[in-house]
Design a protein around this motif. Sequence first.
Motif, PDB file in Angstrom:
ATOM      1  N   VAL A  98      22.440  24.690  19.758  1.00 23.02           N
ATOM      2  CA  VAL A  98      21.525  24.728  20.910  1.00 23.02           C
ATOM      3  C   VAL A  98      21.220  23.320  21.433  1.00 23.02           C
ATOM      4  O   VAL A  98      20.693  23.166  22.522  1.00 23.02           O
ATOM      5  N   ILE A  99      21.555  22.321  20.640  1.00 22.66           N
ATOM      6  CA  ILE A  99      21.423  20.924  21.076  1.00 22.66           C
ATOM      7  C   ILE A  99      22.784  20.510  21.624  1.00 22.66           C
ATOM      8  O   ILE A  99      23.796  20.632  20.943  1.00 22.66           O
ATOM      9  N   ASP A 100      22.824  20.030  22.848  1.00 23.64           N
ATOM     10  CA  ASP A 100      24.091  19.645  23.474  1.00 23.64           C
ATOM     11  C   ASP A 100      24.758  18.475  22.765  1.00 23.64           C
ATOM     12  O   ASP A 100      24.099  17.602  22.217  1.00 23.64           O
ATOM     13  N   LYS A 101      26.086  18.482  22.847  1.00 20.55           N
ATOM     14  CA  LYS A 101      26.925  17.347  22.454  1.00 20.55           C
ATOM     15  C   LYS A 101      26.820  16.953  20.985  1.00 20.55           C
ATOM     16  O   LYS A 101      26.809  15.780  20.648  1.00 20.55           O
ATOM     17  N   ILE A 102      26.765  17.954  20.095  1.00 12.71           N
ATOM     18  CA  ILE A 102      26.803  17.704  18.657  1.00 12.71           C
ATOM     19  C   ILE A 102      28.260  17.741  18.222  1.00 12.71           C
ATOM     20  O   ILE A 102      29.012  18.637  18.605  1.00 12.71           O
ATOM     21  N   SER A 103      28.660  16.756  17.431  1.00  9.07           N
ATOM     22  CA  SER A 103      30.036  16.713  16.933  1.00  9.07           C
ATOM     23  C   SER A 103      30.039  16.190  15.508  1.00  9.07           C
ATOM     24  O   SER A 103      29.041  15.655  15.018  1.00  9.07           O
ATOM     25  N   SER A 104      31.166  16.347  14.840  1.00  6.69           N
ATOM     26  CA  SER A 104      31.306  15.827  13.473  1.00  6.69           C
ATOM     27  C   SER A 104      32.605  15.052  13.364  1.00  6.69           C
ATOM     28  O   SER A 104      33.534  15.237  14.157  1.00  6.69           O
ATOM     29  N   LYS A 105      32.647  14.175  12.377  1.00  9.54           N
ATOM     30  CA  LYS A 105      33.823  13.345  12.143  1.00  9.54           C
ATOM     31  C   LYS A 105      33.941  13.105  10.646  1.00  9.54           C
ATOM     32  O   LYS A 105      32.949  12.810   9.976  1.00  9.54           O
ATOM     33  N   LYS A 106      35.159  13.249  10.106  1.00 10.19           N
ATOM     34  CA  LYS A 106      35.394  12.959   8.692  1.00 10.19           C
ATOM     35  C   LYS A 106      35.163  11.477   8.432  1.00 10.19           C
ATOM     36  O   LYS A 106      35.654  10.627   9.184  1.00 10.19           O
ATOM     37  N   MET A 107      34.416  11.202   7.365  1.00 15.08           N
ATOM     38  CA  MET A 107      34.117   9.817   7.010  1.00 15.08           C
ATOM     39  C   MET A 107      33.927   9.703   5.497  1.00 15.08           C
ATOM     40  O   MET A 107      33.059  10.375   4.942  1.00 15.08           O
ATOM     41  N   PHE A 108      34.699   8.883   4.830  1.00 14.99           N
ATOM     42  CA  PHE A 108      34.501   8.545   3.418  1.00 14.99           C
ATOM     43  C   PHE A 108      34.334   9.758   2.513  1.00 14.99           C
ATOM     44  O   PHE A 108      33.451   9.788   1.665  1.00 14.99           O
TER      45      PHE A 108
END
Length: 111
Positions: free
Chosen positions: A25-35
Motif C-alpha cells: 500500500v506504500i508506493d515504490k517499495i522494492s528489494s535488493k539482494k545484499m550480503f
Amino acid sequence: MGTKGEKATSKGRLVTELLVSKLDVIDKISSKKMFGGHGIFRQGKMFALVNSRGIVHFRTNDSSYKKYEAQGFEKHRRMPYHAVPDKVFDNPETLLDWAKEAIALSKNNTR
C-alpha cells in the motif's frame, strides 16, 4: 543483510517477499539482494533489511530504537536498524506505522 560471505537462504527470500507484499500500500517499495540478505527500499532509500535468517529490521534513530529495545530486540550490529517484533510483523496496521517511521528516518538520514 547478513554477515559478509553468508549465503542467502530461501527463508530470507520468502520473508522479503512477504514484507514487500505487506507494504504494497506504500508506493515504490522494492528489494535488493545484499550480503546474503535483502535491503528494502522506498524511492532508492533503504529503510529496512531482512537478514539471511529471515529476521526483519527497520531503520531506527536515537529516540525510536527505545521501543524496539524495550521489547528485547537488539540493534543489527553497527547499523542503525533494529529487529521487528513478530507481533508487529503480524499486525498489518502496526507494521505500516513502524515502516512509515523507518521510511521517514531513511529520508532524513537521521541517527
